[in-house]
Scaffold this active site. Sequence first.
Site, short mmCIF file in Angstrom:
data_model
loop_
_atom_site.label_atom_id
_atom_site.label_comp_id
_atom_site.label_asym_id
_atom_site.label_seq_id
_atom_site.Cartn_x
_atom_site.Cartn_y
_atom_site.Cartn_z
N GLY A 1 22.42 11.93 12.69
CA GLY A 1 22.93 10.99 13.47
C GLY A 1 22.48 11.19 15.19
O GLY A 1 21.45 11.91 15.44
N LEU B 1 20.88 9.06 17.17
CA LEU B 1 19.66 8.44 16.88
C LEU B 1 19.13 8.20 18.35
O LEU B 1 19.88 7.84 19.36
CB LEU B 1 19.72 7.26 16.20
CG LEU B 1 20.22 7.31 14.67
CD1 LEU B 1 20.08 6.20 13.92
CD2 LEU B 1 19.67 8.54 13.58
N HIS B 2 17.84 8.37 18.51
CA HIS B 2 16.97 8.10 19.55
C HIS B 2 15.81 7.55 19.24
O HIS B 2 15.60 7.32 17.94
CB HIS B 2 16.69 9.30 20.55
CG HIS B 2 16.24 10.55 19.81
ND1 HIS B 2 14.84 10.55 19.24
CD2 HIS B 2 16.58 11.73 19.14
CE1 HIS B 2 14.57 11.72 18.55
NE2 HIS B 2 15.75 12.42 18.60
N HIS C 1 13.94 8.93 16.24
CA HIS C 1 14.39 8.68 14.86
C HIS C 1 14.08 7.29 14.56
O HIS C 1 13.52 6.97 13.20
CB HIS C 1 15.95 8.58 14.59
CG HIS C 1 16.45 10.05 15.04
ND1 HIS C 1 17.40 10.38 16.01
CD2 HIS C 1 16.39 11.11 14.32
CE1 HIS C 1 17.72 11.55 15.96
NE2 HIS C 1 17.20 12.09 14.79
N LYS D 1 8.21 16.88 15.25
CA LYS D 1 8.68 17.61 16.34
C LYS D 1 9.40 18.70 15.62
O LYS D 1 9.37 19.94 16.19
CB LYS D 1 9.82 16.76 16.89
CG LYS D 1 10.58 17.45 17.97
CD LYS D 1 11.97 17.78 17.69
CE LYS D 1 12.56 18.57 18.76
NZ LYS D 1 14.05 18.96 18.44
#
Length: 280
Positions: free
Chosen positions: A33, A35-36, A39, A151
């Site tokens: 969760g 989220l950015h 994602h 990442k």
Amino acid sequence: MTAPILRRLSDLHALTANWRKKGEAIGVVPTMGALHPGHLSLVEAAKNGTDRVIVTIFVNPKQFNNPEDLANYPRTEIEDAQKLAPYGVDAIYVPDPDEIYPQGFATTVSVTGLTNVMEGEFRPGHFDGVATVVAKLFLQTQADRAYFGEKDYQQLLVVHRMARDLDIPIEVIGCPTVRELSGLAMSSRNQRLSPEGMEIAAHKHRIMLDLANALKNGAPFDTLAAQASTDLLAAGFTQVEYIQLRCAESLNPLTHADRPARLFAAAWADGVRLIDNIPV
């Protein structure tokens, strides 16, 4: 249109069984969760590579070795669902804890070798928690393809090895790191940085790029790493846990960039632990 939020495994299986009957390929994007855009880039890749997409949201307690870190991890389910709406995902799986770890749960998935260094060294038990929950999510979603960001490159290799070793029939796909304009790798943890902390954190990518460029010119790693650590501290980082050059495939340590390699770093800024890696 907001995708249905499913909390029970039986509801998820009812949905995926219908897709399987139609011969549709299923993609999964496992997340915790908060989220950015990083994602969401994985969601976009899944949409382009499969017929149906499931995004999972589960803050996994077994991969946190620091209780305070677990307690502080942002939980933004409503906002996450809103962010996913434009992408037309087919389901958001937010399992109740007992769907992942039912009473009496006694199994741990452990991947040796790849997990003994870097994140595994500084976060004991972290990758056991990752491998265990991801194995569960792979089996529960019955997905054909899974999408992870580079990442967390070490995690990507661990998950790939776990799926291969356990014969889980899924293709693990790594996607490029998404960065802020400053170069800072996007992370849910960035939400905990103050504006000053964001400025400090932005120096990390530049310092890593300078180090990578010197490595490409044949310079030895040890001398460069010491200088990079000094530069990070001078930029405002409070602690540098590691800067390491490793083989991109095996994660074996390297002294020179004489084969496909990755440069890894973990450091603290503004009370937040930040990791990053770049190819060399």
